[in-house]
Write a protein that holds these residues in place. Structure first.
Motif, PDB file in Angstrom:
ATOM      1  N   CYS A 122      -7.964   3.032 -10.915  1.00 33.54           N
ATOM      2  CA  CYS A 122      -8.647   3.493  -9.699  1.00 33.54           C
ATOM      3  C   CYS A 122      -9.770   4.462 -10.036  1.00 33.54           C
ATOM      4  CB  CYS A 122      -7.657   4.147  -8.747  1.00 33.54           C
ATOM      5  SG  CYS A 122      -6.532   2.963  -7.988  1.00 33.54           S
ATOM      6  N   ASP A 123      -9.547   5.327 -11.021  1.00 33.52           N
ATOM      7  CA  ASP A 123     -10.559   6.293 -11.423  1.00 33.52           C
ATOM      8  C   ASP A 123     -11.799   5.577 -11.951  1.00 33.52           C
ATOM      9  OD1 ASP A 123     -11.168   9.189 -11.848  1.00 33.52           O
ATOM     10  OD2 ASP A 123     -11.424   8.478 -13.898  1.00 33.52           O
TER      11      ASP A 123
ATOM     12  N   PRO B 191      -1.419  17.221 -11.918  1.00 33.28           N
ATOM     13  CA  PRO B 191      -2.454  17.992 -11.229  1.00 33.28           C
ATOM     14  C   PRO B 191      -2.092  18.285  -9.779  1.00 33.28           C
ATOM     15  CG  PRO B 191      -3.116  15.704 -11.450  1.00 33.28           C
ATOM     16  CD  PRO B 191      -1.820  15.851 -12.198  1.00 33.28           C
ATOM     17  N   GLU B 192      -2.646  19.347  -9.250  1.00 35.74           N
ATOM     18  CA  GLU B 192      -2.487  19.676  -7.831  1.00 35.74           C
ATOM     19  C   GLU B 192      -3.319  18.684  -7.023  1.00 35.74           C
ATOM     20  OE1 GLU B 192      -1.118  22.636  -6.278  1.00 35.74           O
ATOM     21  OE2 GLU B 192      -0.118  23.166  -8.144  1.00 35.74           O
ATOM     22  N   GLY B 193      -2.866  18.362  -5.851  1.00 33.80           N
ATOM     23  CA  GLY B 193      -3.647  17.487  -4.981  1.00 33.80           C
ATOM     24  C   GLY B 193      -3.554  16.029  -5.385  1.00 33.80           C
ATOM     25  N   LYS B 194      -4.587  15.276  -5.042  1.00 31.47           N
ATOM     26  CA  LYS B 194      -4.572  13.837  -5.303  1.00 31.47           C
ATOM     27  C   LYS B 194      -4.882  13.540  -6.759  1.00 31.47           C
ATOM     28  CE  LYS B 194      -5.549  12.372  -0.690  1.00 31.47           C
ATOM     29  NZ  LYS B 194      -5.651  11.157   0.030  1.00 31.47           N
ATOM     30  N   TRP B 195      -4.273  12.454  -7.253  1.00 32.92           N
ATOM     31  CA  TRP B 195      -4.518  11.992  -8.618  1.00 32.92           C
ATOM     32  C   TRP B 195      -4.702  10.486  -8.581  1.00 32.92           C
ATOM     33  CZ3 TRP B 195      -1.699   8.514 -11.655  1.00 32.92           C
ATOM     34  CH2 TRP B 195      -2.146   8.388 -12.972  1.00 32.92           C
ATOM     35  N   TYR B 196      -5.688   9.997  -9.342  1.00 34.64           N
ATOM     36  CA  TYR B 196      -5.964   8.566  -9.387  1.00 34.64           C
ATOM     37  C   TYR B 196      -5.757   8.057 -10.799  1.00 34.64           C
ATOM     38  CZ  TYR B 196      -7.767   9.386  -4.786  1.00 34.64           C
ATOM     39  OH  TYR B 196      -7.862   9.743  -3.463  1.00 34.64           O
TER      40      TYR B 196
ATOM     41  N   ILE C   9       4.342   9.815 -12.505  1.00 39.23           N
ATOM     42  CA  ILE C   9       3.286  10.316 -11.637  1.00 39.23           C
ATOM     43  C   ILE C   9       2.681   9.113 -10.933  1.00 39.23           C
ATOM     44  CG2 ILE C   9       1.653  10.371 -13.579  1.00 39.23           C
ATOM     45  CD1 ILE C   9       0.189  12.613 -12.045  1.00 39.23           C
ATOM     46  N   CYS C  10       2.547   9.203  -9.615  1.00 43.09           N
ATOM     47  CA  CYS C  10       2.099   8.069  -8.813  1.00 43.09           C
ATOM     48  C   CYS C  10       0.638   8.226  -8.425  1.00 43.09           C
ATOM     49  CB  CYS C  10       2.942   7.970  -7.549  1.00 43.09           C
ATOM     50  SG  CYS C  10       4.693   7.703  -7.883  1.00 43.09           S
ATOM     51  N   CYS C  11      -0.093   7.144  -8.518  1.00 44.52           N
ATOM     52  CA  CYS C  11      -1.502   7.119  -8.144  1.00 44.52           C
ATOM     53  C   CYS C  11      -1.626   7.238  -6.625  1.00 44.52           C
ATOM     54  CB  CYS C  11      -2.144   5.826  -8.627  1.00 44.52           C
ATOM     55  SG  CYS C  11      -3.884   5.679  -8.173  1.00 44.52           S
ATOM     56  N   ASP C  12      -2.622   7.996  -6.165  1.00 43.66           N
ATOM     57  CA  ASP C  12      -2.883   8.117  -4.737  1.00 43.66           C
ATOM     58  C   ASP C  12      -3.810   7.019  -4.230  1.00 43.66           C
ATOM     59  OD1 ASP C  12      -1.425  10.481  -3.776  1.00 43.66           O
ATOM     60  OD2 ASP C  12      -2.610  11.528  -5.289  1.00 43.66           O
ATOM     61  N   GLY C  13      -4.249   6.118  -5.127  1.00 43.62           N
ATOM     62  CA  GLY C  13      -5.159   5.057  -4.718  1.00 43.62           C
ATOM     63  C   GLY C  13      -4.552   3.669  -4.746  1.00 43.62           C
TER      64      GLY C  13
ATOM     65  N   GLN D 282       0.819  -1.200   0.000  1.00 45.74           N
ATOM     66  CA  GLN D 282       0.000   0.000   0.000  1.00 45.74           C
ATOM     67  C   GLN D 282       0.860   1.261   0.000  1.00 45.74           C
ATOM     68  OE1 GLN D 282      -2.837   0.047   3.176  1.00 45.74           O
ATOM     69  NE2 GLN D 282      -3.428   2.153   2.832  1.00 45.74           N
ATOM     70  N   PHE D 283       2.025   1.210   0.656  1.00 42.35           N
ATOM     71  CA  PHE D 283       2.848   2.405   0.799  1.00 42.35           C
ATOM     72  C   PHE D 283       4.042   2.446  -0.138  1.00 42.35           C
ATOM     73  CE2 PHE D 283       0.570   2.141   4.826  1.00 42.35           C
ATOM     74  CZ  PHE D 283       0.000   3.397   4.833  1.00 42.35           C
ATOM     75  N   GLU D 284       4.226   1.436  -0.953  1.00 44.06           N
ATOM     76  CA  GLU D 284       5.317   1.430  -1.926  1.00 44.06           C
ATOM     77  C   GLU D 284       4.754   1.676  -3.313  1.00 44.06           C
ATOM     78  OE1 GLU D 284       7.542  -2.164  -1.822  1.00 44.06           O
ATOM     79  OE2 GLU D 284       8.500  -1.696   0.078  1.00 44.06           O
ATOM     80  N   GLN D 285       5.332   2.619  -4.013  1.00 39.40           N
ATOM     81  CA  GLN D 285       4.924   2.884  -5.387  1.00 39.40           C
ATOM     82  C   GLN D 285       5.815   2.099  -6.342  1.00 39.40           C
ATOM     83  OE1 GLN D 285       1.784   4.966  -4.437  1.00 39.40           O
ATOM     84  NE2 GLN D 285       2.281   4.777  -6.562  1.00 39.40           N
ATOM     85  N   GLN D 286       5.273   1.806  -7.504  1.00 45.90           N
ATOM     86  CA  GLN D 286       6.080   1.180  -8.544  1.00 45.90           C
ATOM     87  C   GLN D 286       7.183   2.140  -8.967  1.00 45.90           C
ATOM     88  OE1 GLN D 286       2.735  -1.463 -10.845  1.00 45.90           O
ATOM     89  NE2 GLN D 286       3.570   0.208 -11.933  1.00 45.90           N
ATOM     90  N   GLU D 287       8.280   1.586  -9.409  1.00 46.21           N
ATOM     91  CA  GLU D 287       9.378   2.403  -9.923  1.00 46.21           C
ATOM     92  C   GLU D 287       9.434   2.359 -11.442  1.00 46.21           C
ATOM     93  OE1 GLU D 287      12.964   1.315  -7.917  1.00 46.21           O
ATOM     94  OE2 GLU D 287      12.126   1.766  -5.945  1.00 46.21           O
ATOM     95  N   GLU D 288       8.487   1.648 -12.045  1.00 44.98           N
ATOM     96  CA  GLU D 288       8.389   1.580 -13.507  1.00 44.98           C
ATOM     97  C   GLU D 288       6.981   1.983 -13.921  1.00 44.98           C
ATOM     98  OE1 GLU D 288       9.113  -1.584 -11.948  1.00 44.98           O
ATOM     99  OE2 GLU D 288      11.217  -1.033 -11.820  1.00 44.98           O
ATOM    100  N   CYS D 289       6.873   2.532 -15.111  1.00 44.38           N
ATOM    101  CA  CYS D 289       5.589   2.923 -15.676  1.00 44.38           C
ATOM    102  C   CYS D 289       4.720   1.687 -15.919  1.00 44.38           C
ATOM    103  CB  CYS D 289       5.819   3.677 -16.980  1.00 44.38           C
ATOM    104  SG  CYS D 289       4.308   4.110 -17.858  1.00 44.38           S
ATOM    105  N   GLU D 290       3.457   1.771 -15.555  1.00 44.24           N
ATOM    106  CA  GLU D 290       2.501   0.681 -15.756  1.00 44.24           C
ATOM    107  C   GLU D 290       2.336   0.345 -17.233  1.00 44.24           C
ATOM    108  OE1 GLU D 290      -0.443  -2.084 -14.354  1.00 44.24           O
ATOM    109  OE2 GLU D 290       1.070  -0.963 -13.270  1.00 44.24           O
ATOM    110  N   VAL D 291       2.513   1.333 -18.124  1.00 41.96           N
ATOM    111  CA  VAL D 291       2.298   1.141 -19.560  1.00 41.96           C
ATOM    112  C   VAL D 291       3.543   0.616 -20.266  1.00 41.96           C
ATOM    113  CG1 VAL D 291       1.669   2.294 -21.726  1.00 41.96           C
ATOM    114  CG2 VAL D 291       0.512   2.925 -19.591  1.00 41.96           C
ATOM    115  N   CYS D 292       4.690   1.305 -20.082  1.00 44.80           N
ATOM    116  CA  CYS D 292       5.884   0.965 -20.866  1.00 44.80           C
ATOM    117  C   CYS D 292       6.953   0.218 -20.068  1.00 44.80           C
ATOM    118  CB  CYS D 292       6.477   2.225 -21.487  1.00 44.80           C
ATOM    119  SG  CYS D 292       7.290   3.320 -20.301  1.00 44.80           S
TER     120      CYS D 292
END
Length: 75
Positions: free
Chosen positions: A57-58, A48-53, A26-30, A9-19
């Protein structure tokens, strides 16, 4: 285990989900997904400012809310 769920939950990927490449992401907040702005569709011009999904997740959020709006992107 519960520990691994929290760790993910607290670790973000270090590679792009697409490529699957690293760099300026840019990291998802969800979730742990991360994307290059250019790999998103439509392409994101500015972070974007603030949270981004992310699109996954969106879509889940819109489905649970019953709305059909698109993600926050500049067309």
């Amino acid at each position: 285990s519960h520990y691994l769920q929290l760790k993910r939950q607290f670790e973000q990927q270090e590679e792009c989900e697409v490529c699957n490449d690293g760099g300026d992401l840019i990291c998802c907040d969800g979730c742990i997904r991360a994307y290059h702005k250019d790999c998103l569709s439509p392409r994101m011009k500015e972070v974007p400012e603030g949270k981004w999904y992310c699109p996954v997740c969106d879509t889940k959020e819109k489905a649970s809310a019953g709305t059909a709006d698109t993600a926050i992107h500049d067309d």
